[in-house]
Design a protein around this motif. Structure first.
Motif, PDB file in Angstrom:
ATOM      1  N   ARG A  93      21.016  30.776  63.008  1.00 27.68           N
ATOM      2  CA  ARG A  93      21.604  30.647  64.337  1.00 27.68           C
ATOM      3  C   ARG A  93      22.949  29.949  64.281  1.00 27.68           C
ATOM      4  O   ARG A  93      23.852  30.227  65.074  1.00 27.68           O
ATOM      5  N   GLN A  94      23.099  29.012  63.339  1.00 23.03           N
ATOM      6  CA  GLN A  94      24.331  28.250  63.218  1.00 23.03           C
ATOM      7  C   GLN A  94      24.707  28.154  61.737  1.00 23.03           C
ATOM      8  O   GLN A  94      23.839  28.001  60.882  1.00 23.03           O
ATOM      9  N   ILE A  95      26.010  28.230  61.486  1.00 25.73           N
ATOM     10  CA  ILE A  95      26.515  28.086  60.119  1.00 25.73           C
ATOM     11  C   ILE A  95      27.611  27.029  60.135  1.00 25.73           C
ATOM     12  O   ILE A  95      28.593  27.144  60.879  1.00 25.73           O
ATOM     13  N   PHE A  96      27.440  26.016  59.306  1.00 32.37           N
ATOM     14  CA  PHE A  96      28.427  24.947  59.179  1.00 32.37           C
ATOM     15  C   PHE A  96      29.014  25.025  57.770  1.00 32.37           C
ATOM     16  O   PHE A  96      28.268  25.034  56.785  1.00 32.37           O
ATOM     17  N   GLN A  97      30.333  25.077  57.691  1.00 29.38           N
ATOM     18  CA  GLN A  97      31.011  25.343  56.420  1.00 29.38           C
ATOM     19  C   GLN A  97      31.925  24.184  56.037  1.00 29.38           C
ATOM     20  O   GLN A  97      32.804  23.792  56.814  1.00 29.38           O
ATOM     21  N   SER A  98      31.728  23.657  54.844  1.00 32.23           N
ATOM     22  CA  SER A  98      32.555  22.556  54.352  1.00 32.23           C
ATOM     23  C   SER A  98      33.800  23.096  53.666  1.00 32.23           C
ATOM     24  O   SER A  98      33.732  24.083  52.937  1.00 32.23           O
ATOM     25  N   GLY A  99      34.917  22.432  53.895  1.00 29.39           N
ATOM     26  CA  GLY A  99      36.158  22.798  53.214  1.00 29.39           C
ATOM     27  C   GLY A  99      36.667  21.640  52.372  1.00 29.39           C
ATOM     28  O   GLY A  99      36.363  20.469  52.638  1.00 29.39           O
ATOM     29  N   ALA A 100      37.433  21.974  51.340  1.00 29.23           N
ATOM     30  CA  ALA A 100      38.083  20.961  50.488  1.00 29.23           C
ATOM     31  C   ALA A 100      37.075  19.914  50.016  1.00 29.23           C
ATOM     32  O   ALA A 100      37.308  18.709  50.142  1.00 29.23           O
ATOM     33  N   ASN A 101      35.961  20.371  49.438  1.00 36.46           N
ATOM     34  CA  ASN A 101      34.888  19.443  49.081  1.00 36.46           C
ATOM     35  C   ASN A 101      34.631  19.353  47.586  1.00 36.46           C
ATOM     36  O   ASN A 101      33.669  18.705  47.182  1.00 36.46           O
ATOM     37  N   TYR A 102      35.450  20.001  46.761  1.00 34.36           N
ATOM     38  CA  TYR A 102      35.320  19.852  45.317  1.00 34.36           C
ATOM     39  C   TYR A 102      36.557  19.152  44.778  1.00 34.36           C
ATOM     40  O   TYR A 102      37.687  19.580  45.012  1.00 34.36           O
ATOM     41  N   ARG A 103      36.320  18.067  44.081  1.00 30.83           N
ATOM     42  CA  ARG A 103      37.396  17.180  43.640  1.00 30.83           C
ATOM     43  C   ARG A 103      38.467  17.912  42.843  1.00 30.83           C
ATOM     44  O   ARG A 103      39.664  17.829  43.140  1.00 30.83           O
ATOM     45  N   GLN A 104      38.041  18.654  41.799  1.00 34.23           N
ATOM     46  CA  GLN A 104      39.017  19.324  40.948  1.00 34.23           C
ATOM     47  C   GLN A 104      39.777  20.400  41.709  1.00 34.23           C
ATOM     48  O   GLN A 104      40.978  20.589  41.505  1.00 34.23           O
ATOM     49  N   HIS A 105      39.090  21.078  42.599  1.00 32.15           N
ATOM     50  CA  HIS A 105      39.724  22.115  43.410  1.00 32.15           C
ATOM     51  C   HIS A 105      40.853  21.525  44.245  1.00 32.15           C
ATOM     52  O   HIS A 105      41.972  22.063  44.291  1.00 32.15           O
ATOM     53  N   VAL A 106      40.574  20.412  44.915  1.00 32.47           N
ATOM     54  CA  VAL A 106      41.589  19.807  45.782  1.00 32.47           C
ATOM     55  C   VAL A 106      42.721  19.196  44.948  1.00 32.47           C
ATOM     56  O   VAL A 106      43.892  19.247  45.337  1.00 32.47           O
ATOM     57  N   ILE A 107      42.407  18.630  43.794  1.00 34.31           N
ATOM     58  CA  ILE A 107      43.461  18.123  42.905  1.00 34.31           C
ATOM     59  C   ILE A 107      44.379  19.252  42.472  1.00 34.31           C
ATOM     60  O   ILE A 107      45.615  19.118  42.483  1.00 34.31           O
ATOM     61  N   ASP A 108      43.792  20.390  42.104  1.00 35.20           N
ATOM     62  CA  ASP A 108      44.622  21.546  41.708  1.00 35.20           C
ATOM     63  C   ASP A 108      45.541  21.980  42.846  1.00 35.20           C
ATOM     64  O   ASP A 108      46.706  22.319  42.626  1.00 35.20           O
ATOM     65  N   LEU A 109      45.023  21.974  44.072  1.00 40.25           N
ATOM     66  CA  LEU A 109      45.849  22.329  45.224  1.00 40.25           C
ATOM     67  C   LEU A 109      46.995  21.338  45.393  1.00 40.25           C
ATOM     68  O   LEU A 109      48.141  21.719  45.653  1.00 40.25           O
ATOM     69  N   HIS A 110      46.686  20.075  45.250  1.00 48.13           N
ATOM     70  CA  HIS A 110      47.698  19.026  45.400  1.00 48.13           C
ATOM     71  C   HIS A 110      48.823  19.200  44.374  1.00 48.13           C
ATOM     72  O   HIS A 110      50.006  19.099  44.707  1.00 48.13           O
ATOM     73  N   VAL A 111      48.429  19.467  43.141  1.00 47.52           N
ATOM     74  CA  VAL A 111      49.423  19.617  42.071  1.00 47.52           C
ATOM     75  C   VAL A 111      50.236  20.896  42.254  1.00 47.52           C
ATOM     76  O   VAL A 111      51.442  20.935  41.999  1.00 47.52           O
ATOM     77  N   ALA A 112      49.584  21.957  42.710  1.00 45.33           N
ATOM     78  CA  ALA A 112      50.274  23.245  42.858  1.00 45.33           C
ATOM     79  C   ALA A 112      51.335  23.221  43.944  1.00 45.33           C
ATOM     80  O   ALA A 112      52.327  23.954  43.869  1.00 45.33           O
ATOM     81  N   HIS A 113      51.138  22.374  44.960  1.00 42.95           N
ATOM     82  CA  HIS A 113      52.076  22.329  46.076  1.00 42.95           C
ATOM     83  C   HIS A 113      53.012  21.129  45.913  1.00 42.95           C
ATOM     84  O   HIS A 113      52.884  20.110  46.580  1.00 42.95           O
ATOM     85  N   ARG A 114      53.966  21.273  44.997  1.00 41.83           N
ATOM     86  CA  ARG A 114      54.936  20.204  44.724  1.00 41.83           C
ATOM     87  C   ARG A 114      55.936  20.101  45.881  1.00 41.83           C
ATOM     88  O   ARG A 114      56.509  21.113  46.311  1.00 41.83           O
ATOM     89  N   ALA A 115      56.114  18.896  46.383  1.00 40.60           N
ATOM     90  CA  ALA A 115      57.073  18.688  47.467  1.00 40.60           C
ATOM     91  C   ALA A 115      58.498  18.824  46.937  1.00 40.60           C
ATOM     92  O   ALA A 115      58.770  18.499  45.771  1.00 40.60           O
ATOM     93  N   PRO A 116      59.436  19.318  47.756  1.00 41.56           N
ATOM     94  CA  PRO A 116      60.845  19.423  47.322  1.00 41.56           C
ATOM     95  C   PRO A 116      61.356  18.050  46.873  1.00 41.56           C
ATOM     96  O   PRO A 116      61.142  17.042  47.544  1.00 41.56           O
ATOM     97  N   GLY A 117      62.007  18.033  45.713  1.00 37.30           N
ATOM     98  CA  GLY A 117      62.567  16.799  45.190  1.00 37.30           C
ATOM     99  C   GLY A 117      61.605  15.949  44.384  1.00 37.30           C
ATOM    100  O   GLY A 117      61.983  14.896  43.866  1.00 37.30           O
ATOM    101  N   ASP A 118      60.345  16.382  44.271  1.00 43.00           N
ATOM    102  CA  ASP A 118      59.366  15.633  43.486  1.00 43.00           C
ATOM    103  C   ASP A 118      59.498  16.049  42.025  1.00 43.00           C
ATOM    104  O   ASP A 118      59.037  17.119  41.614  1.00 43.00           O
ATOM    105  N   ASP A 119      60.121  15.198  41.221  1.00 44.19           N
ATOM    106  CA  ASP A 119      60.392  15.527  39.815  1.00 44.19           C
ATOM    107  C   ASP A 119      59.389  14.894  38.855  1.00 44.19           C
ATOM    108  O   ASP A 119      59.606  14.918  37.631  1.00 44.19           O
ATOM    109  N   ARG A 120      58.319  14.350  39.379  1.00 44.96           N
ATOM    110  CA  ARG A 120      57.324  13.743  38.500  1.00 44.96           C
ATOM    111  C   ARG A 120      56.624  14.795  37.647  1.00 44.96           C
ATOM    112  O   ARG A 120      56.553  15.966  38.019  1.00 44.96           O
ATOM    113  N   SER A 121      56.077  14.363  36.529  1.00 49.97           N
ATOM    114  CA  SER A 121      55.349  15.279  35.648  1.00 49.97           C
ATOM    115  C   SER A 121      54.044  15.693  36.310  1.00 49.97           C
ATOM    116  O   SER A 121      53.553  15.048  37.251  1.00 49.97           O
ATOM    117  N   GLU A 122      53.453  16.782  35.784  1.00 50.04           N
ATOM    118  CA  GLU A 122      52.160  17.224  36.311  1.00 50.04           C
ATOM    119  C   GLU A 122      51.106  16.151  36.117  1.00 50.04           C
ATOM    120  O   GLU A 122      50.236  15.953  36.976  1.00 50.04           O
TER     121      GLU A 122
END
Length: 332
Positions: A93-122
């Motif tokens: 009757r109802q479906i509840f869905q979690s997002g951004a709930n795996y640590r490595q997955h969210v870290i990969d997203l964070h690293v992949a989306h480099r902000a302009p001017g961010d020259d730090r290493s991976e």
């Protein structure tokens, strides 16, 4: 009829699981399935011609001992699973869905989306993301949104990719199935309201996640996640007692035989109990409801390979069996 993969070992953990099956002349019925691929029609066994898996879950505490007894009794009334079509195990009757709930997955997203001017290493950016995830696990709350039951399809059914879906992607997940109503339950109490577990593939069209016409309103989960068939579910509901630790199960998705996702639920930021408890603080969870717990790293967007016509997805979670679905593109 979609073809089920031939079992090479026990279908699932524990002495039995629940399924919804059908055959020519036998509309969908609730079934007790044993690990050796035998089937017992629960309508006949329990003397209720109107019984469904949902109604069974509504009486879970009362019926569980009877199911355990039936699983151990044997008998000539068992039929071979191979003669039946396997449907999604429950009409939720109802479906509840979690997002951004795996640590490595969210870290990969964070690293992949480099902000302009961010020259730090991976390595530096990855260390920052890891610190954020650790802080989030302690201080923040799960992120949960709502899905539609009409998106559910069977574990071996074809998945229609709508013509408008330009970036369809896979997201294999562990799903908790509610067996006792839950409202404002604590984390410590939460797992006591879970009847069992199953597998969900929470497909997403990445091209419609964000509204281009109104970017200020954010995500559009209705459009991106709820096309008919976008949630292959099952094949079984395995009772919670048969899963020793839902926080230590391997979640694996293969695309055309190549492994894309392969992670354990240890990588969850918020475990099953925390997600169920969090949902219950707002919503009233009902028997048969599904709580999807998020998807690990390895989605198509990160691999540069999205779903297309003819693709075959094979998803498995430790102790819960596996599903196999083929993608069929809708003609424009």
């Amino acid at each position: 009829m979609p073809v089920k993969p031939e079992p090479t070992s026990a279908l699932f953990a524990g002495p039995f699981a629940l399924a919804t099956l059908s055959a020519p002349g036998r509309p969908g019925f609730p079934a007790l399935v044993t690990p050796d691929a035998r089937v017992l029609d629960l309508r006949a066994a329990l003397g209720d011609t109107r019984l469904t898996v949902l109604r069974l879950l509504e009486a879970w505490d009362a019926l569980l001992p009877r199911l355990e007894a039936l699983a151990g009794a044997g008998g000539p009334e068992r039929e071979l699973l191979a003669g039946f079509r396997v449907h999604a195990p429950v009409e939720a009757r109802q479906i509840f869905q979690s997002g951004a709930n795996y640590r490595q997955h969210v870290i990969d997203l964070h690293v992949a989306h480099r902000a302009p001017g961010d020259d730090r290493s991976e390595e530096e950016r990855r260390a920052e993301a890891a610190e954020i995830m650790d802080r989030r696990a302690v201080e923040d709350l799960p992120y949960v949104f709502i899905g539609l039951p009409s998106a559910i399809t069977g574990p071996y059914d074809d998945v229609l990719l709508p013509a408008w879906a330009r970036k369809p992607d896979w997201e294999l997940e562990l799903a908790a199935v509610i067996g006792r109503p839950a409202h404002r339950v604590s984390v410590e109490e939460a797992l006591g309201h879970v009847a069992g577990y199953t597998i969900a593939n929470d497909l997403t069209d990445r091209g419609t996640v964000f509204r281009r016409d109104m970017p200020q309103i954010g995500t559009d989960w209705l459009r991106s996640k709820n096309a008919p068939g976008f949630t292959p579910l099952g094949p079984w509901i395995v009772p919670a007692a048969s899963i020793a630790d839902p926080g230590d199960l391997r979640v694996t998705l293969k695309l055309n035989g190549e492994t894309m996702q392969d992670e354990t639920t240890k990588d969850m930021i918020f475990d099953v109990a925390r997600v169920v408890s969090y949902v219950s603080q707002t919503a009233r969870l009902l028997p048969g409801d599904l709580v999807l717990t998020g998807s690990p790293a390895g989605n198509g967007m990160h691999r540069g390979r999205l779903l297309r016509d003819g693709d075959v997805m094979e998803g498995s979670v430790t102790g819960l069996g596996e599903q196999r679905t083929r993608c069929v593109a809708e003609e424009s």
